[in-house]
Design a protein around this motif. Sequence first.
Motif, PDB file in Angstrom:
ATOM      1  N   PRO A 192       0.823  -1.209   0.000  1.00  7.95           N
ATOM      2  CA  PRO A 192       0.000   0.000   0.000  1.00  7.95           C
ATOM      3  C   PRO A 192       0.857   1.261   0.000  1.00  7.95           C
ATOM      4  O   PRO A 192       1.947   1.290   0.574  1.00  7.95           O
ATOM      5  N   GLY A 193       0.335   2.282  -0.660  1.00 11.45           N
ATOM      6  CA  GLY A 193       1.042   3.553  -0.769  1.00 11.45           C
ATOM      7  C   GLY A 193       1.153   4.041  -2.194  1.00 11.45           C
ATOM      8  O   GLY A 193       1.606   5.147  -2.454  1.00 11.45           O
ATOM      9  N   GLY A 194       0.695   3.228  -3.156  1.00 13.17           N
ATOM     10  CA  GLY A 194       0.587   3.630  -4.555  1.00 13.17           C
ATOM     11  C   GLY A 194      -0.885   3.842  -4.860  1.00 13.17           C
ATOM     12  O   GLY A 194      -1.672   2.903  -4.769  1.00 13.17           O
ATOM     13  N   VAL A 195      -1.270   5.067  -5.180  1.00 12.90           N
ATOM     14  CA  VAL A 195      -2.680   5.411  -5.339  1.00 12.90           C
ATOM     15  C   VAL A 195      -2.911   6.060  -6.698  1.00 12.90           C
ATOM     16  O   VAL A 195      -2.220   7.020  -7.054  1.00 12.90           O
ATOM     17  N   LEU A 196      -3.892   5.547  -7.428  1.00 16.33           N
ATOM     18  CA  LEU A 196      -4.252   6.138  -8.714  1.00 16.33           C
ATOM     19  C   LEU A 196      -4.910   7.496  -8.511  1.00 16.33           C
ATOM     20  O   LEU A 196      -5.637   7.706  -7.534  1.00 16.33           O
ATOM     21  N   ILE A 197      -4.669   8.404  -9.456  1.00 12.85           N
ATOM     22  CA  ILE A 197      -5.298   9.721  -9.464  1.00 12.85           C
ATOM     23  C   ILE A 197      -6.317   9.737 -10.600  1.00 12.85           C
ATOM     24  O   ILE A 197      -5.968   9.464 -11.752  1.00 12.85           O
ATOM     25  N   HIS A 198      -7.572  10.060 -10.260  1.00  7.28           N
ATOM     26  CA  HIS A 198      -8.652  10.146 -11.245  1.00  7.28           C
ATOM     27  C   HIS A 198      -9.118  11.590 -11.374  1.00  7.28           C
ATOM     28  O   HIS A 198      -9.128  12.332 -10.392  1.00  7.28           O
ATOM     29  N   ASP A 199      -9.558  11.957 -12.586  1.00  6.29           N
ATOM     30  CA  ASP A 199     -10.196  13.260 -12.747  1.00  6.29           C
ATOM     31  C   ASP A 199     -11.681  13.135 -12.397  1.00  6.29           C
ATOM     32  O   ASP A 199     -12.138  12.060 -11.974  1.00  6.29           O
ATOM     33  N   ALA A 200     -12.427  14.197 -12.559  1.00  2.00           N
ATOM     34  CA  ALA A 200     -13.842  14.215 -12.186  1.00  2.00           C
ATOM     35  C   ALA A 200     -14.671  13.224 -12.993  1.00  2.00           C
ATOM     36  O   ALA A 200     -15.738  12.789 -12.544  1.00  2.00           O
ATOM     37  N   ASP A 201     -14.185  12.838 -14.170  1.00  2.00           N
ATOM     38  CA  ASP A 201     -14.896  11.864 -15.009  1.00  2.00           C
ATOM     39  C   ASP A 201     -14.493  10.429 -14.704  1.00  2.00           C
ATOM     40  O   ASP A 201     -14.950   9.494 -15.359  1.00  2.00           O
TER      41      ASP A 201
ATOM     42  N   ALA B 159      -5.718  18.541  -4.153  1.00  2.00           N
ATOM     43  CA  ALA B 159      -5.520  19.025  -5.522  1.00  2.00           C
ATOM     44  C   ALA B 159      -6.815  19.048  -6.319  1.00  2.00           C
ATOM     45  O   ALA B 159      -6.811  19.389  -7.511  1.00  2.00           O
ATOM     46  N   GLY B 160      -7.921  18.678  -5.670  1.00  8.41           N
ATOM     47  CA  GLY B 160      -9.215  18.678  -6.352  1.00  8.41           C
ATOM     48  C   GLY B 160      -9.423  17.484  -7.253  1.00  8.41           C
ATOM     49  O   GLY B 160     -10.257  17.515  -8.152  1.00  8.41           O
ATOM     50  N   LEU B 161      -8.680  16.423  -6.987  1.00 10.96           N
ATOM     51  CA  LEU B 161      -8.764  15.213  -7.795  1.00 10.96           C
ATOM     52  C   LEU B 161      -9.281  14.072  -6.938  1.00 10.96           C
ATOM     53  O   LEU B 161      -9.565  14.246  -5.755  1.00 10.96           O
ATOM     54  N   ILE B 162      -9.395  12.885  -7.508  1.00 15.07           N
ATOM     55  CA  ILE B 162     -10.005  11.752  -6.810  1.00 15.07           C
ATOM     56  C   ILE B 162      -8.997  10.621  -6.712  1.00 15.07           C
ATOM     57  O   ILE B 162      -8.417  10.204  -7.710  1.00 15.07           O
ATOM     58  N   GLY B 163      -8.818  10.111  -5.474  1.00 18.78           N
ATOM     59  CA  GLY B 163      -7.947   8.976  -5.230  1.00 18.78           C
ATOM     60  C   GLY B 163      -8.781   7.748  -4.907  1.00 18.78           C
ATOM     61  O   GLY B 163      -9.792   7.502  -5.545  1.00 18.78           O
ATOM     62  N   SER B 164      -8.361   6.982  -3.911  1.00 20.63           N
ATOM     63  CA  SER B 164      -9.148   5.815  -3.500  1.00 20.63           C
ATOM     64  C   SER B 164     -10.241   6.246  -2.554  1.00 20.63           C
ATOM     65  O   SER B 164     -10.210   7.323  -1.996  1.00 20.63           O
ATOM     66  N   ASN B 165     -11.156   5.325  -2.356  1.00 17.39           N
ATOM     67  CA  ASN B 165     -12.270   5.606  -1.437  1.00 17.39           C
ATOM     68  C   ASN B 165     -11.833   5.477  -0.010  1.00 17.39           C
ATOM     69  O   ASN B 165     -11.006   4.804   0.398  1.00 17.39           O
TER      70      ASN B 165
END
Length: 142
Positions: A99-108, A136-142
């Motif tokens: 753990p410690g690698g997290v994907l960055i998602h945009d609003a879509d 940063a206004g982005l989406i990571g994990s839940n």
Amino acid sequence: MTALTFAAAQTIVATAHDHARTQNLKPLAFVVLDAGGHLVAAGREDGATFFRTEIAKAKATCALGMGVDTAVTAERAKGNPTFYAGIVTTLGGDVVFSPGGVLIHDADGVVIGAVGVSGDTGEADAACANVGIKAAGLIGSN
């Protein structure tokens, strides 16, 4: 699709760092990659060992390459260690299933990059990454 900007990556690193200090975590390293695996920003706290940056990069690379956060790959690797050892060998050791690698998602919901954090427990590393991504206004994990 939103591009991962240098400013957003800097926000991720700075906020993840600030969160780590409020939690009194061990010294950390932070790496932010874009969706193509290119370095956008990185930082290593005073006192973090020199391996930490490479481990953080390997976590971010793993998240991008496997398409899931490294907390997921860590769990999957427990059930199929031979396959996951083969991945590490095939990729020359440039991935880490912790753990410690997290994907960055945009609003879509499109993956635009990944953050790798290394230096404390995997769960604490991932928490720092997620705090930075959210700032940063982005989406990571839940």
